[in-house]
Write an enzyme that holds these catalytic residues in place. Structure first.
Site, mmCIF file in Angstrom:
data_model
loop_
_atom_site.group_PDB
_atom_site.id
_atom_site.type_symbol
_atom_site.label_atom_id
_atom_site.label_comp_id
_atom_site.label_asym_id
_atom_site.label_seq_id
_atom_site.Cartn_x
_atom_site.Cartn_y
_atom_site.Cartn_z
ATOM 1 C CG HIS A 58 -0.419 0.134 2.516
ATOM 2 N ND1 HIS A 58 0.389 -0.820 3.091
ATOM 3 C CD2 HIS A 58 -0.524 1.118 3.448
ATOM 4 C CE1 HIS A 58 0.741 -0.436 4.305
ATOM 5 N NE2 HIS A 58 0.208 0.736 4.552
ATOM 6 C CG HIS A 60 0.014 4.455 4.598
ATOM 7 N ND1 HIS A 60 -0.719 3.707 5.501
ATOM 8 C CD2 HIS A 60 -0.832 5.399 4.110
ATOM 9 C CE1 HIS A 60 -1.956 4.182 5.549
ATOM 10 N NE2 HIS A 60 -2.053 5.198 4.713
ATOM 11 C CG ASP A 62 4.877 3.151 7.363
ATOM 12 O OD1 ASP A 62 3.930 3.585 6.684
ATOM 13 O OD2 ASP A 62 4.751 2.205 8.179
ATOM 14 C CG HIS A 63 4.172 0.211 4.300
ATOM 15 N ND1 HIS A 63 4.007 -1.083 4.729
ATOM 16 C CD2 HIS A 63 3.764 0.995 5.332
ATOM 17 C CE1 HIS A 63 3.506 -1.085 5.959
ATOM 18 N NE2 HIS A 63 3.352 0.166 6.340
ATOM 19 C CG HIS A 117 -3.978 0.273 6.735
ATOM 20 N ND1 HIS A 117 -3.928 0.875 7.971
ATOM 21 C CD2 HIS A 117 -2.804 0.608 6.110
ATOM 22 C CE1 HIS A 117 -2.780 1.542 8.080
ATOM 23 N NE2 HIS A 117 -2.086 1.396 6.971
ATOM 24 C CG ASP A 141 0.612 -1.195 7.793
ATOM 25 O OD1 ASP A 141 1.515 -1.997 8.071
ATOM 26 O OD2 ASP A 141 0.781 0.043 7.763
ATOM 27 C CG HIS A 179 3.873 -1.527 11.530
ATOM 28 N ND1 HIS A 179 4.664 -0.423 11.697
ATOM 29 C CD2 HIS A 179 3.177 -1.313 10.384
ATOM 30 C CE1 HIS A 179 4.461 0.427 10.702
ATOM 31 N NE2 HIS A 179 3.560 -0.090 9.886
#
Ligand code: ZN
Ligand code: FE
Length: 268
Positions: A58, A60, A62-63, A117, A141, A179
């Site tokens: 996805h 985001h 942090d990915h 998410h 996530d 995570h």
């Protein structure tokens, strides 16, 4: 390293609590959700691995934040990801039931669309094959050990349907979440189901692992069906907890139960 017959999956820790999963055969590797490039480049160098593909679940940051730097450093390699124009460097858009065939390391994934998410969130599933003895799920996530992702874009109904896709996978599927949220998820899960014996013993095991800084992942689908309240919205104890916390006696579907406990978790 020598080339292995069986594929291995290693965690590359990033930021505070992310894992960038590296799947390799001793020579070639792919990574999932590289939010940062530096820890990936270090890991590849230490292990003597050549990166051949990137899988994205996805959009985001942090990915996805490390993708362009990895491409700059390592040359052009395929970057698989979901629809949407918010994934820099993506080369291949993949959708529900698409197959992702990687030549080296040799592995074939099926794609699941799992909105919740985010709306375009996808997951990658590899069933047993020559060099994979237990099925592998990279779920981003969407699912966490004893928890699920926050509903930033999707609805409780979408998340319920997404988790149902995972629940239908083989129980021994190894689930690689992105995570390390396990201990705080367990604290919440115990508030929902204080008498869940599997959850109580998992809580002790997880605390022992974290005390030694060992990842609590991967988890398995079988384990999550026993300890994860978001995958247990059809269970009487979870329904009762949802009724109590929401003050609603009538929660007619698992999606209503999930909505109530997700809202509770958001303020827990
Ligand atoms: Zn996310
Ligand atoms: Fe994340």
């Amino acid at each position: 390293m020598d080339k292995n017959t069986l594929l291995q999956v290693w965690p590359i820790p990033a930021f505070d609590d992310n894992y960038i999963w590296c799947l390799h055969d001793g020579e070639s590797a792919l990574v999932v959700d590289p939010g940062d490039s530096a820890p990936v480049l270090d890991h590849l160098q230490q292990m003597g691995l050549k990166l051949t593909a990137i899988l994205i679940t996805h959009h985001h940051a942090d990915h996805t934040g490390g993708i362009l730097n990895l491409l700059d450093s390592l040359g052009n390699i395929p970057v698989y990801g979901p629809v949407g124009n918010n994934i820099p460097g993506r080369t291949d858009v993949v959708m529900q039931d698409d197959t992702v065939d990687i030549t080296s390391p040799r592995i074939s994934f099926k794609v699941f669309e799992v909105p919740g998410h985010t709306l375009s969130h996808i997951a990658y599933f590899a069933n047993m094959q020559t060099n994979v003895i237990e099925p592998i799920l990279f779920c981003g996530d969407t699912l966490f050990a004893s928890g699920c992702g926050r509903l930033f874009e999707g609805t409780p109904t979408q998340m319920t349907e997404s988790l149902a896709k995972f629940a239908a996978l083989p129980k021994n599927t190894l689930v690689y979440c992105t995570h390390e949220y396990t201990l705080s998820n367990i604290r919440f899960a115990l508030a929902v189901e204080p008498n869940n014996a599997n959850l109580l013993s998992w809580s002790e095991r997880a605390q022992a692992l974290r005390a030694q800084h060992v990842p609590t992942l991967p988890t398995t689908i079988g384990q999550e069906l026993q300890v994860n309240p978001f995958m247990r919205c059809d269970q009487v104890d979870v329904m009762h907890a949802a009724q109590n916390v929401s003050g609603q006696q009538d929660l007619p579907s698992p999606a209503h139960v999930l909505a109530a406990i997700r809202a509770w978790k958001d303020r827990f």
